[in-house]
Design an enzyme around this catalytic site. Structure first.
Site, PDB file in Angstrom:
ATOM      1  N   TRP A  62       8.360 -31.490 -38.891  1.00  0.00           N
ATOM      2  CA  TRP A  62       7.581 -30.248 -38.851  1.00  0.00           C
ATOM      3  C   TRP A  62       8.336 -29.216 -39.679  1.00  0.00           C
ATOM      4  CZ3 TRP A  62       9.128 -25.370 -36.968  1.00  0.00           C
ATOM      5  CH2 TRP A  62       8.154 -24.367 -37.182  1.00  0.00           C
ATOM      6  N   GLU A  71       3.748 -33.217 -38.649  1.00  0.00           N
ATOM      7  CA  GLU A  71       3.081 -32.344 -37.672  1.00  0.00           C
ATOM      8  C   GLU A  71       2.514 -31.108 -38.365  1.00  0.00           C
ATOM      9  OE1 GLU A  71       5.794 -30.792 -34.755  1.00  0.00           O
ATOM     10  OE2 GLU A  71       4.221 -29.813 -33.587  1.00  0.00           O
ATOM     11  N   LYS A 115       0.054 -27.507 -38.603  1.00  0.00           N
ATOM     12  CA  LYS A 115      -0.028 -26.286 -37.830  1.00  0.00           C
ATOM     13  C   LYS A 115      -0.997 -25.344 -38.528  1.00  0.00           C
ATOM     14  CE  LYS A 115       3.137 -22.942 -35.905  1.00  0.00           C
ATOM     15  NZ  LYS A 115       4.432 -22.807 -35.278  1.00  0.00           N
ATOM     16  N   ASP A 173      -0.126 -31.596 -32.144  1.00  0.00           N
ATOM     17  CA  ASP A 173       0.433 -30.631 -31.178  1.00  0.00           C
ATOM     18  C   ASP A 173      -0.731 -29.760 -30.724  1.00  0.00           C
ATOM     19  OD1 ASP A 173       1.400 -28.026 -30.263  1.00  0.00           O
ATOM     20  OD2 ASP A 173       3.389 -28.591 -30.969  1.00  0.00           O
ATOM     21  N   HIS A 209      -1.563 -26.173 -32.037  1.00  0.00           N
ATOM     22  CA  HIS A 209      -1.595 -25.949 -33.485  1.00  0.00           C
ATOM     23  C   HIS A 209      -2.983 -25.908 -34.120  1.00  0.00           C
ATOM     24  CE1 HIS A 209       2.871 -27.168 -34.197  1.00  0.00           C
ATOM     25  NE2 HIS A 209       2.711 -26.206 -33.306  1.00  0.00           N
ATOM     26  N   HIS A 262       2.535 -33.828 -29.369  1.00  0.00           N
ATOM     27  CA  HIS A 262       3.339 -32.785 -28.733  1.00  0.00           C
ATOM     28  C   HIS A 262       2.422 -32.101 -27.747  1.00  0.00           C
ATOM     29  CE1 HIS A 262       6.841 -31.862 -31.726  1.00  0.00           C
ATOM     30  NE2 HIS A 262       6.966 -33.017 -31.110  1.00  0.00           N
ATOM     31  N   ASP A 296       0.036 -20.132 -30.299  1.00  0.00           N
ATOM     32  CA  ASP A 296       0.914 -21.286 -30.091  1.00  0.00           C
ATOM     33  C   ASP A 296       2.148 -20.837 -29.304  1.00  0.00           C
ATOM     34  OD1 ASP A 296       2.058 -23.805 -30.343  1.00  0.00           O
ATOM     35  OD2 ASP A 296       2.945 -23.348 -32.309  1.00  0.00           O
ATOM     36  N   ASP A 330       3.631 -21.936 -26.625  1.00  0.00           N
ATOM     37  CA  ASP A 330       4.524 -22.938 -26.028  1.00  0.00           C
ATOM     38  C   ASP A 330       4.884 -22.630 -24.588  1.00  0.00           C
ATOM     39  OD1 ASP A 330       4.934 -25.043 -28.060  1.00  0.00           O
ATOM     40  OD2 ASP A 330       5.632 -23.391 -29.294  1.00  0.00           O
ATOM     41  N   ASP A 372       6.390 -30.333 -25.837  1.00  0.00           N
ATOM     42  CA  ASP A 372       6.938 -29.310 -26.740  1.00  0.00           C
ATOM     43  C   ASP A 372       6.579 -27.923 -26.227  1.00  0.00           C
ATOM     44  OD1 ASP A 372       7.931 -27.818 -28.801  1.00  0.00           O
ATOM     45  OD2 ASP A 372       6.415 -28.396 -30.273  1.00  0.00           O
TER      46      ASP A 372
HETATM   47  C1  RNT Z   1       6.432 -25.650 -34.045  1.00  0.00           C
HETATM   48  C2  RNT Z   1       6.242 -27.094 -33.762  1.00  0.00           C
HETATM   49  C3  RNT Z   1       7.504 -27.901 -33.613  1.00  0.00           C
HETATM   50  C4  RNT Z   1       8.585 -27.199 -32.828  1.00  0.00           C
HETATM   51  C5  RNT Z   1       9.758 -28.058 -32.453  1.00  0.00           C
HETATM   52  C6  RNT Z   1      10.920 -27.251 -31.966  1.00  0.00           C
HETATM   53  O1  RNT Z   1       5.271 -24.924 -33.976  1.00  0.00           O
HETATM   54  O2  RNT Z   1       5.447 -27.252 -32.621  1.00  0.00           O
HETATM   55  O3  RNT Z   1       7.193 -29.131 -33.087  1.00  0.00           O
HETATM   56  O4  RNT Z   1       8.069 -26.644 -31.645  1.00  0.00           O
HETATM   57  O5  RNT Z   1      10.090 -28.858 -33.511  1.00  0.00           O
HETATM   58 ZN    ZN Z   2       5.229 -29.273 -31.868  1.00  0.00          ZN
END
Ligand code: RNT
Ligand code: ZN
Length: 416
Positions: free
Chosen positions: A183, A222, A224, A256, A259, A283, A291, A293, A323
């Site tokens: 990523w 990955e 986004k 993810d 994203h 993720h 995003d 998290d 994640d």
């Molecule tokens: C960031 C991505 C990525 C990170 C990690 C720490 O938006 O989701 O995967 O969260 O690599």
């Molecule tokens: Zn991620």
């Protein structure tokens, strides 16, 4: 065997659900737990380095891990409260350097992760890996593998190459394949003048990184939609990486669920990719308005993600990683809550009569389909979960938080 379990099992059996088989499948599915929840994505290179790349951990709950030993201790505490199979997902920024032996990211070697390999070996868990393309002086302008400066771009290509070799070495040591996920934060805050050239440079960088054939490494990329400070353009977009993966056998597209645009769902993307790829890394996170998290909760989209994995017999194809990074609550508890919820969602899905539900759809009996799905929501799923936790020797209910409180008093509160 508890009476409640027997009664619950009986009810599911009437629908044709084999509860013992469900529990067995759940107990064998590893969840890759991200090390970075333990220290707010800081890593060990420089304790004061700012987290960059458009991602953010907010909050300042006391007691975050500052050293490899502290992170391992905390992770152990979390592992002891989570049933089933676990893996640890590492970032390159968690390399362990002997005194004065620090090297830059393009020079990282397997030996910098031997402490983690020992850790994983002695606990019987697997490792997954990630090159770290952020929180570094050469990523200060938010560009890495798409950088127009060839010297900087080459540095990051070399980091990517080094990380794949590390992943291969770990896989060899542990006898278990390692997912190596790329990523990058690359993008622009405001409207770009050229959207194609950065993507062509990224494509070239990835080709160079993936050119070496390595056993035991599962490669993924990955995408986004945007990051903080990178609102107008993301080089590694969804279309870019899906196309890249589709054209490069052995490279997979990681989803993810933080994203995408807010009304898009990863649960719907899972079966789309399963139609074309034999592996699908995830993720799993919880985006709140962006995003963000947040810790994974047992909510609707998580359940639907689990449904798509289970009902499509994709337990062996989908690699589940978590994640999220919340610094406002006890970090060890955050690991436990999110991982247990992922497992709960899988169990919930495993306790559905999917054959029956699918045939109701095919026969156009949508009223009955709705009725059955809704009634299943209040079936005694909790009794099965409780039984499963007990059989795995972990607390079955909220009592696990007592362990966290004790750990906070004895260990976390003493970190200054
Ligand atoms: C960031 C991505 C990525 C990170 C990690 C720490 O938006 O989701 O995967 O969260 O690599
Ligand atoms: Zn991620």
């Amino acid at each position: 065997m508890s009476n409640r379990y027997e009664q619950a099992k009986e009810r599911y059996s009437k629908l044709g659900v084999d509860v013992d088989a469900a529990i067995k499948v759940l107990s064998q599915k590893p969840i890759s737990i991200h090390c970075w929840q333990g220290d707010d994505v800081t890593g060990f290179e420089n304790p004061d380095a700012a987290l960059t790349g458009g991602i953010q951990a907010t909050g300042n709950y006391p007691g975050k891990a500052r050293t490899p030993k502290e992170l391992m201790d905390d992770f152990d505490k979390a592992l002891s409260l989570i049933p089933g199979k676990k893996r640890i997902n590492l970032h390159a920024s968690y390399a362990i350097f002997e005194d004065g032996q620090k090297v830059d990211r393009d020079k990282l070697e397997p030996r910098h992760f031997s402490g983690w390999v020992e850790y994983a070996k002695s606990r019987g868990i697997g490792i997954d890996f990630n090159p770290t393309f952020f929180s570094h002086p050469l990523a200060a302008d938010g560009l890495t593998l798409s950088h127009p400066d060839e010297k900087i771009r080459t540095f990051w290509i070399n980091h990517g190459i080094a990380c794949r070799r590390i992943a291969a070495a770990i896989a060899r040591e542990l006898g278990s394949p390692v997912l190596n996920n790329v990523w990058i934060p690359d993008g622009y805050k405001d409207i770009p003048a050229d959207r194609l050239s950065p993507r062509l440079r990224l494509k070239d960088s990835l080709d160079k990184i993936f050119s070496e054939k390595l056993n035991g490494v599962i490669d993924s990329v990955e995408s986004k939609v945007f990051g903080i400070g990178v609102e107008s353009y993301t080089v590694g977009s969804n279309e870019f990486y899906i196309s890249y993966a589709a054209n490069h056998p052995g490279v997979y597209n990681l989803l993810d669920n933080g994203h995408y645009h807010p009304t898009e769902t990863v649960s719907d993307k899972i079966p789309s990719l399963l139609a074309f790829f034999d592996k699908l890394p995830l993720h799993v996170t919880r985006p709140v308005r962006w995003d963000s998290d947040h810790v994974v909760l047992f909510e609707d989209e998580l359940k639907e993600i689990a449904m798509e994995i289970v009902r499509n017999n994709a337990m062996d194809k989908v690699l589940i990683g978590l994640d999220y990074f919340d610094a406002s609550i006890n970090r060890v508890a955050a690991w436990v809550v999110g991982t247990r919820n992922m497992q709960k969602a899988l169990l919930f899905a495993l306790l559905h009569p999917h054959k029956k539900l699918k045939s109701l759809q095919d026969e156009g009996r949508f009223t009955q389909l709705m009725v059955l799905k809704e009634e299943l929501k209040t079936y005694p799923f909790g009794d099965i979960w409780e039984y499963y936790c007990k059989s795995q020797n972990v607390p079955a209910d909220e009592s696990w938080y007592e362990e966290i409180e004790k750990y906070e008093t004895d260990v976390l509160s003493k970190r200054q």
